[in-house]
Design a protein around this motif. Structure first.
Motif, short mmCIF file in Angstrom:
data_model
loop_
_atom_site.label_atom_id
_atom_site.label_comp_id
_atom_site.label_asym_id
_atom_site.label_seq_id
_atom_site.Cartn_x
_atom_site.Cartn_y
_atom_site.Cartn_z
N ALA A 118 22.59 112.20 39.86
CA ALA A 118 21.51 111.35 39.36
C ALA A 118 20.21 112.13 39.21
O ALA A 118 19.37 111.77 38.38
CB ALA A 118 21.30 110.17 40.31
N PHE A 119 20.05 113.19 39.97
CA PHE A 119 18.84 114.01 39.85
C PHE A 119 18.72 114.59 38.44
O PHE A 119 17.69 114.44 37.78
CB PHE A 119 18.83 115.12 40.91
CG PHE A 119 17.61 116.00 40.84
CD1 PHE A 119 16.38 115.52 41.26
CD2 PHE A 119 17.69 117.28 40.32
CE1 PHE A 119 15.25 116.32 41.18
CE2 PHE A 119 16.57 118.08 40.23
CZ PHE A 119 15.35 117.60 40.66
N GLY A 120 19.77 115.23 37.96
CA GLY A 120 19.75 115.82 36.62
C GLY A 120 19.66 114.77 35.53
O GLY A 120 18.92 114.93 34.55
N TYR A 121 20.42 113.69 35.69
CA TYR A 121 20.38 112.62 34.70
C TYR A 121 18.99 111.98 34.65
O TYR A 121 18.50 111.61 33.57
CB TYR A 121 21.42 111.54 35.01
CG TYR A 121 22.85 112.01 34.90
CD1 TYR A 121 23.26 112.93 33.93
CD2 TYR A 121 23.82 111.50 35.76
CE1 TYR A 121 24.59 113.34 33.84
CE2 TYR A 121 25.14 111.91 35.68
CZ TYR A 121 25.52 112.82 34.71
OH TYR A 121 26.82 113.22 34.63
N GLY A 122 18.36 111.85 35.80
CA GLY A 122 17.02 111.27 35.86
C GLY A 122 15.99 112.12 35.14
O GLY A 122 15.13 111.61 34.41
N ILE A 123 16.09 113.44 35.35
CA ILE A 123 15.17 114.35 34.64
C ILE A 123 15.37 114.23 33.14
O ILE A 123 14.40 114.16 32.36
CB ILE A 123 15.39 115.82 35.11
CG1 ILE A 123 15.09 115.97 36.61
CG2 ILE A 123 14.58 116.79 34.27
CD1 ILE A 123 13.65 115.75 37.00
N ALA A 124 16.63 114.19 32.69
CA ALA A 124 16.92 114.06 31.27
C ALA A 124 16.41 112.72 30.72
O ALA A 124 15.86 112.67 29.61
CB ALA A 124 18.42 114.19 31.03
N ALA A 125 16.55 111.64 31.49
CA ALA A 125 16.05 110.33 31.06
C ALA A 125 14.53 110.36 30.91
O ALA A 125 13.98 109.80 29.94
CB ALA A 125 16.46 109.25 32.07
N LEU A 126 13.86 111.00 31.85
CA LEU A 126 12.39 111.12 31.77
C LEU A 126 11.97 111.90 30.53
O LEU A 126 11.02 111.53 29.84
CB LEU A 126 11.84 111.79 33.03
CG LEU A 126 11.91 110.96 34.31
CD1 LEU A 126 11.59 111.84 35.52
CD2 LEU A 126 10.95 109.79 34.24
N MET A 127 12.69 112.97 30.24
CA MET A 127 12.35 113.78 29.06
C MET A 127 12.58 113.00 27.77
O MET A 127 11.71 113.00 26.88
CB MET A 127 13.16 115.08 29.07
CG MET A 127 12.74 116.03 30.17
SD MET A 127 13.81 117.46 30.39
CE MET A 127 13.96 118.12 28.78
N CYS A 128 13.72 112.33 27.65
CA CYS A 128 14.02 111.56 26.43
C CYS A 128 13.00 110.45 26.21
O CYS A 128 12.50 110.27 25.09
CB CYS A 128 15.42 110.96 26.51
SG CYS A 128 16.76 112.15 26.32
N SER A 129 12.69 109.71 27.26
CA SER A 129 11.74 108.61 27.10
C SER A 129 10.33 109.13 26.80
O SER A 129 9.59 108.51 26.02
CB SER A 129 11.73 107.71 28.33
OG SER A 129 11.34 108.42 29.46
N SER A 130 9.96 110.27 27.37
CA SER A 130 8.64 110.85 27.09
C SER A 130 8.51 111.25 25.63
O SER A 130 7.51 110.95 24.98
CB SER A 130 8.38 112.06 27.99
OG SER A 130 8.33 111.69 29.33
N VAL A 131 9.53 111.93 25.11
CA VAL A 131 9.49 112.35 23.71
C VAL A 131 9.48 111.13 22.79
O VAL A 131 8.72 111.09 21.81
CB VAL A 131 10.68 113.29 23.38
CG1 VAL A 131 10.76 113.58 21.90
CG2 VAL A 131 10.56 114.59 24.17
N ALA A 132 10.27 110.10 23.12
CA ALA A 132 10.30 108.89 22.30
C ALA A 132 8.94 108.20 22.30
O ALA A 132 8.44 107.76 21.25
CB ALA A 132 11.38 107.93 22.80
N GLN A 133 8.32 108.10 23.47
CA GLN A 133 7.02 107.41 23.59
C GLN A 133 5.92 108.17 22.83
O GLN A 133 5.14 107.58 22.10
CB GLN A 133 6.63 107.26 25.06
CG GLN A 133 5.38 106.46 25.29
CD GLN A 133 5.52 104.99 24.94
OE1 GLN A 133 6.61 104.44 24.94
NE2 GLN A 133 4.42 104.35 24.63
#
Length: 176
Positions: A57-72
């Motif tokens: 979940a640590f790696g997936y969480g970092i990836a989720a944060l990056m994807c949502s940041s770029v989208a926003q």
């Protein structure tokens, strides 16, 4: 003039597709975090000290944060581009700005929730833990809530952009 309008429409469609793809990816990664977060059975207790191994979940969480940041950020840039090409005193513009503000509020709450929960899924050494030497586990539903906030933030951003684009198109139609 018509060719320029088609180019702008294709640009908006491409950017919107990228934003939606990143939001769906972020949502899916949040669901993967929920399924792969540290569990109580992985907790090791040695007297009063505890430890937890790092979960996926640590790696997936970092990836989720990056994807949502770029989208926003991309959605906000699209909003700014659309706003620069329309009338600033319109009621639609004010409503679109409020939607963008809602989007950023949802995004910031999502970042706090996901960032905190993700850091809890990092390795927690014996005696160090997450905070004050104690081990913590992420509650059920935190990542699902974060994923939902990603969808709310993205929907609000895209709706605000749509309002700006429709306002811009209406102005172009009146000019003809």
């Amino acid at each position: 003039m018509e060719k320029q309008h088609k180019t702008i429409t294709i640009y908006h469609l491409l950017v919107t597709t990228i934003i939606i793809s990143l939001a769906i990816a972020s949502f899916a990664l949040c669901i993967m975090c929920e399924l792969n977060k540290s569990k109580k059975k992985e907790l090791r207790v040695d007297g009063e000290l505890c430890s937890l191994p790092q979960s996926r979940a640590f790696g997936y969480g970092i990836a989720a944060l990056m994807c949502s940041s770029v989208a926003q950020i991309t959605g906000t840039m699209l909003f700014i581009v659309c706003r620069c090409s329309s009338d600033f005193k319109s009621l639609k513009t004010s409503f679109a700005s409020i939607l963008l503000l809602l989007s950023w509020a949802s995004f910031i709450i999502m970042m706090i929730l996901t960032g905190t929960a993700t850091s809890m899924n990092r390795r927690q050494e014996v005696g160090e833990g997450w905070v004050d030497g104690e081990c913590y586990l992420v509650k059920n539903g935190v990542y699902v809530g974060s994923g939902t906030l990603v969808l709310i933030a993205t929907s609000s951003t895209l709706l605000s952009c749509y309002l700006m684009i429709s306002k811009s198109r209406a102005m172009h139609a009146q000019a003809k």
